[in-house]
Design a protein around this motif. Sequence first.
Motif, PDB file in Angstrom:
ATOM      1  N   GLU A   1       0.744  -1.165  -0.050  1.00  0.00           N
ATOM      2  CA  GLU A   1      -0.072   0.056  -0.016  1.00  0.00           C
ATOM      3  C   GLU A   1       0.887   1.258   0.030  1.00  0.00           C
ATOM      4  O   GLU A   1       0.661   2.125  -0.692  1.00  0.00           O
ATOM      5  CB  GLU A   1      -0.855   0.093   1.280  1.00  0.00           C
ATOM      6  N   LYS A   2       2.103   1.232   0.906  1.00  0.00           N
ATOM      7  CA  LYS A   2       2.830   2.399   0.853  1.00  0.00           C
ATOM      8  C   LYS A   2       3.414   2.592  -0.288  1.00  0.00           C
ATOM      9  O   LYS A   2       3.534   3.685  -0.936  1.00  0.00           O
ATOM     10  CB  LYS A   2       3.900   2.261   1.912  1.00  0.00           C
TER      11      LYS A   2
ATOM     12  N   GLN B   1       1.067   3.991  -2.946  1.00  0.00           N
ATOM     13  CA  GLN B   1       0.371   5.565  -2.544  1.00  0.00           C
ATOM     14  C   GLN B   1       1.734   6.402  -2.895  1.00  0.00           C
ATOM     15  O   GLN B   1       1.222   7.511  -3.672  1.00  0.00           O
ATOM     16  CB  GLN B   1       0.331   5.766  -1.345  1.00  0.00           C
ATOM     17  N   GLU B   2       2.719   6.181  -2.886  1.00  0.00           N
ATOM     18  CA  GLU B   2       4.019   6.873  -3.432  1.00  0.00           C
ATOM     19  C   GLU B   2       3.706   6.934  -5.180  1.00  0.00           C
ATOM     20  O   GLU B   2       4.292   7.852  -5.374  1.00  0.00           O
ATOM     21  CB  GLU B   2       5.225   6.126  -2.693  1.00  0.00           C
TER      22      GLU B   2
END
Length: 269
Positions: free
Chosen positions: A254-255, A258-259
């Motif tokens: 997820e990180k 999102q980046e």
Amino acid sequence: MTGPHSTDPLKAEDLTTPRPTTIDKRRPEHRDPARLSSTTDQRLLDSRGPVDWVHSDAWRLQRIQAEFIEGFSVLAEIPRAVTVFGSARTPEDHPDYATGMALGRALADAGYAVITGGGPGIMEAANRGCAEAGGLSVGLGIELPFEQGLNPWVDLGVGFRYFFARKTMFVKYAQAFVCLPGGFGTLDELFEALVLVQTGKVTRFPVVLLGSRYWGGLVDWLRTTALEHGVISPKDVDLFTVTDDVDDVVAIVEKGFQELVEDPGPVEP
């Protein structure tokens, strides 16, 4: 090459070699790729044999092009996805199979499709967990003389003749790689992904090793022997993450996603 003592090599081979099969269980009819006694990759890379074989390589370019086109067209509209690798030899009662199912389920719950090699073992487990959770379960099969076709939990599958075409699809349509315990095939895909990240061919591409007990020896070797010999740099050992927690995997994925959304990087003109 044509003449009285030869036939069109591409057409002759097509008479005995089943074509890769695209399946979509969301449609009324589908069928699985057949197992083969030999593979197209094997024949392509074998330089032995009559001169006619050399001249057939130009014809194979058309088949290779068609394989890329089929992969692109079938996979172009799948949702965000994670590619999961792991051994085809893992039995259903093994703890790693349960981990694969839990990972597939967690990724589906987080809104990701799951892409695997479509085979048995951990690949099946990840596809199964995803499918049972209502996610899109994708399998990218390959001609192999000793393994089954696509597992029954694949919703959308493409059969490939060529490893290099299949590998492109694994990377192009995924936001991350997750590697569970596996053999040469898993190691091959793992290090290819790391090379792509290391060389900047792909950016913001999380690579996660799930199972510290299995991966620990390899990671220690990279962080000591390989690093001490100067064949990798200190930052290279940060290109992957090792964890035993499925929730950690989802958080890392997820990180990274999102980046990517916040800064997609340069776009081709």
